[in-house]
Design an enzyme around this catalytic site. Sequence first.
Site, PDB file in Angstrom:
ATOM      1  CD  GLU A   1      -3.000  -0.566  -0.114  1.00 45.79           C
ATOM      2  OE1 GLU A   1      -3.335   0.608  -0.288  1.00 45.79           O
ATOM      3  OE2 GLU A   1      -3.315  -1.476  -0.897  1.00 45.79           O
TER       4      GLU A   1
ATOM      5  CB  CYS B   1     -18.383   3.265 -19.649  1.00 49.05           C
ATOM      6  SG  CYS B   1     -17.508   4.696 -19.013  1.00 49.05           S
TER       7      CYS B   1
ATOM      8  CB  CYS C   1     -22.127   5.086 -13.654  1.00 55.39           C
ATOM      9  SG  CYS C   1     -20.851   6.352 -13.788  1.00 55.39           S
TER      10      CYS C   1
HETATM   11 FE1  SF4 Z   1     -17.661   4.369 -16.667  1.00 58.86          FE
HETATM   12 FE2  SF4 Z   1     -19.044   5.099 -14.524  1.00 58.86          FE
HETATM   13 FE3  SF4 Z   1     -18.101   2.661 -14.685  1.00 58.86          FE
HETATM   14 FE4  SF4 Z   1     -16.429   4.683 -14.329  1.00 58.86          FE
HETATM   15  S1  SF4 Z   1     -17.985   3.992 -12.899  1.00 58.86           S
HETATM   16  S2  SF4 Z   1     -16.158   2.978 -15.774  1.00 58.86           S
HETATM   17  S3  SF4 Z   1     -17.420   6.272 -15.539  1.00 58.86           S
HETATM   18  S4  SF4 Z   1     -19.622   3.570 -16.032  1.00 58.86           S
END
Ligand code: SF4
Length: 396
Positions: A34, A230, A239
């Site tokens: 870490e 994504c 998201c």
């Molecule tokens: Fe894409 Fe949202 Fe997933 Fe990040 S959290 S990879 S921005 S869909």
Amino acid sequence: MSNFSSRLIAWQRRHGRHDLPWLGADAYLVWLSEIMLQQTQVATVIPYYLRFIASFPTIAALAEASEEQVLAHWSGLGYYARGRNLHRAAQIIMEKHRGEFPRQYRQILELPGIGRSTAAAICALALHERRAILDGNVKRVLARYCGIEGWAGEKKVEEKLWSQAEALLPPPCRGRVGEGVEVINASTPILAFPLHGGRDLSAANSHIATYTQALMDMGATLCTRGKPKCERCPVQSDCVAFQEGRIGELPTPRPRKVVPEKHATFLLLLHGNDILLEKRPGSGIWGGLWCPLQFDDEESARNWFVQNGMAASEGERLEAFSHTFSHFRLHIAPLKIRLAHKPLLAAQPGSVWLDVEEALRAAIPAPVRVLLGKLSGDASRAACMKKAWNDRARTP
Ligand code: SF4
């Protein structure tokens, strides 16, 4: 199990990183990884990590080593305060915790160089304690997933991120494994968790380690700074950044400010194959590392040279270069001076004459390593040329 955490855990099982050398390791090794991973990419860290644990396999071995040895193993990894703090913390663990890595979050947090997120990561990954983490990658994931605006360096924004990190944790499991407790990875462990007898709650909470690793993996491999993937993300459906087309805006970048520029002259004093290096003070840039003598400019270097009664047999200005620190950029002009005679100053406290090859094995920062590497190349070429001339002279 919350929707977010269960999807992340399921994703980690199939697509997460399972070959990192510190997965499933004990608290000491998780702590080490870490600390090394702060500000540094996994691919860079792995060889350092493996060398480090080969030399310091236990907390006791690390505590007994000299700071010099520890920094030599850190050389090139940057942010050297991390190495010094690690060493100091190992000594504290020997003194206050009988050499056992502490198991209480508060005690871990008291160790030098360990902040809230790192302490929580150690608790979650090595001790299976339900704790939220918030490192740089996780800040990015949560800013996008939750649609949190504002630079994460601002206190208010950071607080919002922490409260989301805590709200999204998988719920705690209670009871003994095998007694109807839902343990996502009990039958097919993702990480090789050491489950200790009598630590039933820890075993029941072992999914927290998988969840924590999932967040880290997601930030490193899916929800990356540029071009996040994504289409493969397990939480794409809710998201906020994805649904509102704001991925390019989130996380809000740090407000632009001009990076201060500084200048320095490195005086590379050479005699034969030896170079004069001085040890930097413990705090400040490259603290505790060995560097060539540094001056504000060439004139100051020349004045110092004259005042110390030195005589040069040859001198050369090497190619200038820049090194960027977190808060400024340093432009370095190296001046290579070959001395006619080795001065008595060699014995001055805090400075040492070292063979260039030996210096390359010492605790030196990365730019100095590059410079010495070039000098070492020059020395080898000079030695080859001398041998060739001598051989030719001997040839009838
Ligand atoms: Fe894409 Fe949202 Fe997933 Fe990040 S959290 S990879 S921005 S869909």
